[in-house]
Design a protein around this motif. Structure first.
Motif, short mmCIF file in Angstrom:
data_model
loop_
_atom_site.label_atom_id
_atom_site.label_comp_id
_atom_site.label_asym_id
_atom_site.label_seq_id
_atom_site.Cartn_x
_atom_site.Cartn_y
_atom_site.Cartn_z
N ARG A 70 21.51 18.55 -8.12
CA ARG A 70 22.80 18.16 -7.58
C ARG A 70 23.44 17.14 -8.50
O ARG A 70 22.82 16.66 -9.45
CB ARG A 70 22.65 17.56 -6.17
CG ARG A 70 21.72 16.36 -6.14
CD ARG A 70 21.60 15.77 -4.75
NE ARG A 70 22.86 15.22 -4.30
CZ ARG A 70 23.00 14.58 -3.13
NH1 ARG A 70 21.97 14.46 -2.32
NH2 ARG A 70 24.16 14.09 -2.79
N GLY A 71 24.71 16.81 -8.24
CA GLY A 71 25.37 15.75 -9.00
C GLY A 71 26.56 16.26 -9.79
O GLY A 71 26.98 17.41 -9.66
N SER A 72 27.12 15.39 -10.61
CA SER A 72 28.29 15.73 -11.41
C SER A 72 28.19 15.06 -12.77
O SER A 72 27.43 14.11 -12.96
CB SER A 72 29.58 15.31 -10.70
OG SER A 72 29.61 13.89 -10.53
N MET A 131 30.88 13.75 -15.90
CA MET A 131 32.27 13.51 -16.28
C MET A 131 32.35 13.36 -17.81
O MET A 131 31.74 12.45 -18.36
CB MET A 131 32.81 12.27 -15.58
CG MET A 131 32.86 12.42 -14.06
SD MET A 131 33.35 10.89 -13.21
CE MET A 131 31.90 9.87 -13.49
N GLN A 159 24.08 23.93 -10.40
CA GLN A 159 24.29 23.01 -9.27
C GLN A 159 25.10 21.77 -9.67
O GLN A 159 25.59 21.04 -8.81
CB GLN A 159 22.95 22.55 -8.69
CG GLN A 159 22.04 23.68 -8.22
CD GLN A 159 21.12 24.17 -9.33
OE1 GLN A 159 21.37 23.92 -10.51
NE2 GLN A 159 20.07 24.88 -8.96
N ILE A 160 25.22 21.52 -10.97
CA ILE A 160 25.92 20.33 -11.45
C ILE A 160 27.41 20.63 -11.61
O ILE A 160 27.79 21.61 -12.24
CB ILE A 160 25.35 19.84 -12.79
CG1 ILE A 160 23.85 19.58 -12.67
CG2 ILE A 160 26.08 18.59 -13.27
CD1 ILE A 160 23.49 18.46 -11.73
N ASN A 161 28.24 19.78 -11.03
CA ASN A 161 29.69 19.92 -11.16
C ASN A 161 30.17 19.19 -12.41
O ASN A 161 29.73 18.07 -12.69
CB ASN A 161 30.41 19.35 -9.94
CG ASN A 161 30.06 20.10 -8.67
OD1 ASN A 161 29.92 21.32 -8.69
ND2 ASN A 161 29.93 19.39 -7.57
N LEU A 162 31.05 19.83 -13.16
CA LEU A 162 31.61 19.22 -14.37
C LEU A 162 33.06 18.79 -14.14
O LEU A 162 33.84 19.52 -13.54
CB LEU A 162 31.56 20.20 -15.54
CG LEU A 162 30.18 20.57 -16.09
CD1 LEU A 162 30.33 21.56 -17.24
CD2 LEU A 162 29.43 19.34 -16.56
N GLU A 163 33.39 17.60 -14.62
CA GLU A 163 34.77 17.12 -14.64
C GLU A 163 35.11 16.82 -16.10
O GLU A 163 34.46 15.99 -16.73
CB GLU A 163 34.93 15.87 -13.78
CG GLU A 163 34.66 16.10 -12.31
CD GLU A 163 34.85 14.85 -11.48
OE1 GLU A 163 35.58 13.94 -11.95
OE2 GLU A 163 34.26 14.76 -10.38
#
Length: 289
Positions: free
Chosen positions: A90-92, A94, A118-122
């Motif tokens: 999990r997590g992101s 940036m 599962q990791i969100n990218l910004e």
């Protein structure tokens, strides 16, 4: 004092408006004002001067902000460390990017998402000045950009590649067949350049200055794709790193004779920040591109 009070204070400092800060934190304005007032009472020092509906940071508020940032950052990093125990489940992440490095970003993102869905990218494209400010404030985890003339002590740098600065013109330009071009000739031509906040413009203007030449900059623009399109259409010429335009068929890049004008592309991180597993994994992938 409580962590939420520090976050409320920092948001109010950022926006310089209690109402806007409260909206950003999804609380009522009265709650935010009350929490900041309690914080001021606890430290026995006003952090803001309240002038009608306006607020101004006091001298004590400026000093306190640095300690508040460190406290909030430390708290957030402890949570990151716990999340890392879950092995990137999990997590992101940036990431800040200067436009010239978009070509290596895409394959790295593709590899990362395939391995860690599962990791969100910004991802933020901005001028180098803004990216470095956000990295310094821990608003970004990583920055891909060209290294400035004077590296900052609070960042770590990993070298990616070296890109030569080139005179860029349309394939239809009368200069398109040249093998080389000097700065004096370039300075007499109408140029379009990125805004001053871009590291490329800093570098190019310093190059002219070192050679005691004043360029004929007719336009500055903060959108690199539009700048490139303008040059493609033969309206102006420009100077950019060859990696920025190496995939454009309607442009010609010509070496500059005065010296081998090179830029070093780097991956930057905040030296004191906790290195999450996501940051480490992305860094490894970008280094292999």
């Amino acid at each position: 004092m409580e962590l939420r009070q520090l976050k409320y204070f920092l948001k109010a400092k950022e926006l310089m408006n209690f109402t806007e800060a409260a909206n950003a934190m999804h609380i009522s304005q009265s709650t935010l004002s009350q929490q900041i007032k309690q914080l001021e009472m606890e430290i026995d020092t006003p952090l803001f001067n309240r002038i009608g509906k306006r607020i101004q940071l006091t001298e004590a508020g400026n000093v306190f902000a640095e300690f508040a940032k460190k406290s909030v950052r430390s708290s957030e990093e402890s949570l990151l460390a716990m999340n890392d125990l879950k092995k990137l489940s999990r997590g992101s992440l940036m990431i800040g990017v200067s436009y010239g490095l978009r070509s290596i970003l895409v394959p790295a993102v593709k590899n990362f998402i395939q391995n860690y869905p599962q990791i969100n990218l910004e991802i933020l494209f901005e001028t180098t000045d803004i990216l470095l400010k956000k990295l310094s404030d821990a608003e970004l985890d990583l920055v891909l950009s060209y290294q400035e003339a004077h590296p900052a002590e609070n960042f770590t740098y990993q070298n990616l590649f070296v890109s030569e600065m080139m005179f860029v013109t349309s394939t239809n330009s009368e200069f398109s067949k040249l093998k080389k071009i000097n700065l004096k000739t370039i300075a007499e031509l109408p140029l379009a350049m990125p805004f001053d906040g871009f590291s490329t413009t800093h570098y190019v203007m310093d190059l002219f200055k070192q050679n005691l030449i004043s360029p004929n900059v007719k336009m500055k623009i903060n959108d690199i794709p539009t700048l490139i399109e303008i040059v493609e259409n033969g309206i102006f010429h420009t100077i950019l790193a060859d990696s920025t335009v190496n995939d454009r068929q309607n442009l010609v890049t010509i070496p500059i004779t005065e010296n081998k004008a090179e830029r070093k592309a780097v991956l930057m991180q905040l030296k004191e920040a906790y290195q999450t597993e996501a940051m480490k994994s992305f860094s490894e992938m970008i280094m292999k591109i």
